[in-house]
Design an enzyme around this catalytic site. Structure first.
Site, short mmCIF file in Angstrom:
data_model
loop_
_atom_site.label_atom_id
_atom_site.label_comp_id
_atom_site.label_asym_id
_atom_site.label_seq_id
_atom_site.Cartn_x
_atom_site.Cartn_y
_atom_site.Cartn_z
N ASP A 1 -0.22 5.05 1.03
CA ASP A 1 -0.48 6.02 2.10
C ASP A 1 -0.26 5.42 3.48
O ASP A 1 -0.94 4.46 3.87
CB ASP A 1 -1.91 6.55 2.01
CG ASP A 1 -2.06 7.63 0.94
OD1 ASP A 1 -1.05 8.22 0.53
OD2 ASP A 1 -3.21 7.88 0.52
N ASP B 1 0.87 -1.17 0.00
CA ASP B 1 0.00 0.00 0.00
C ASP B 1 0.91 1.23 0.00
O ASP B 1 2.10 1.13 0.32
CB ASP B 1 -0.87 -0.04 1.26
CG ASP B 1 -1.59 1.27 1.53
OD1 ASP B 1 -2.27 1.76 0.61
OD2 ASP B 1 -1.45 1.81 2.65
#
Length: 260
Positions: free
Chosen positions: A47, A45
């Site tokens: 963020d 991922d």
């Protein structure tokens, strides 16, 4: 096209092994064992897993400040930084001989509401240097990037499976949101929860967890009888966002398109 150009800026062909054969996915022991214990695709991922702050917290318009430096800030001067564990993980996969022999692919899967800002951050953020001492950005380092709002990350993982040729049970995934970890794990992907952003401990934990994952044969088996495509044999196995070829180093010249 971009065939053969992925990671071209820092690949030494003499140091690279050939992609794992289909048989290596099922064979245990012998010389294949060491590679078998590594994932074929590592997915992060973005963020608050790879970087901080999250895109929605920034003002966009990222640039280097001061000009010519590697420091990346947004329009208001807020610095965007890479978490230490993400930096260590990517540097090891790109530069360590064991990983280079395994020909492991790297991907990002993000549900960010600001995909254009995220892609710009990938272009600017330097993650490490190559064996010749040249800067490598997040965009240079990645084979596939699924970066766009989506209901569930499982949709992005189905796309990654199609693009990479890697079955779910040969993937390792890191994410700071428990919901994403829960949903993606139902596919048979080995998942690691990183609530404080990617730490070096998360990276080591993930590798140990994947070895256990392999030993227990968990996840989807996908024998399917088909021959797995050779990784990076042509540009179709590298992609940013909507399926165009990934950069993996300078000189690919490909445009990046965003999914509507």
């Amino acid at each position: 096209g971009n065939a053969g150009r992925m990671r071209s800026s820092f690949d030494d062909p003499l140091a690279r092994g050939t992609p794992r054969s289909p048989e290596a996915s099922t064979r245990r022991g012998g010389g294949e064992l060491d590679l078998q214990l590594l994932p074929s695709l590592v997915v992060f991922d973005l963020d608050d897993t790879v970087w901080w702050p999250e895109m929605y917290m920034t003002a966009g318009n990222f640039h280097h400040e001061p000009p010519g430096s590697t420091r990346v800030v947004d329009r208001l001067g807020e610095e965007l930084t890479i978490h230490p564990g993400a930096r260590v993980a990517i540097e090891e996969m790109l530069n360590r001989p064991r990983w280079r022999r395994a020909n492991v692919q790297i991907a990002f899967a993000s549900r960010t509401d600001e995909p254009a800002w995220a892609m710009e951050a990938m272009r600017l953020l330097r993650v490490c240097t190559d064996p010749r001492g040249r800067d490598v950005t997040l965009e240079d380092a990645v084979d596939h990037a699924e970066v766009y709002p989506v209901r569930s990350k499982t949709e992005q993982f189905h796309r990654l499976k199609d693009k990479s040729g890697v079955p779910f049970d040969e993937m390792l995934f890191f994410d700071n949101e428990s919901r994403n970890v829960r949903e993606v794990s139902t596919l048979g992907v080995c998942c690691v929860y990183t609530p404080d952003g990617m730490t070096v401990e998360n990276w080591r934990e993930g590798l140990a967890k994947f070895e256990e994952h392999v030993a227990h044969g968990s996840g989807e088996q996908e024998s399917g009888g088909g021959v797995r495509p050779s990784l990076r044999r042509d540009g179709s196995f590298g992609s940013l966002s909507a399926g165009n070829s990934g950069k993996k180093g300078s000189g690919s010249g490909g445009r990046i398109f965003f999914r509507p």
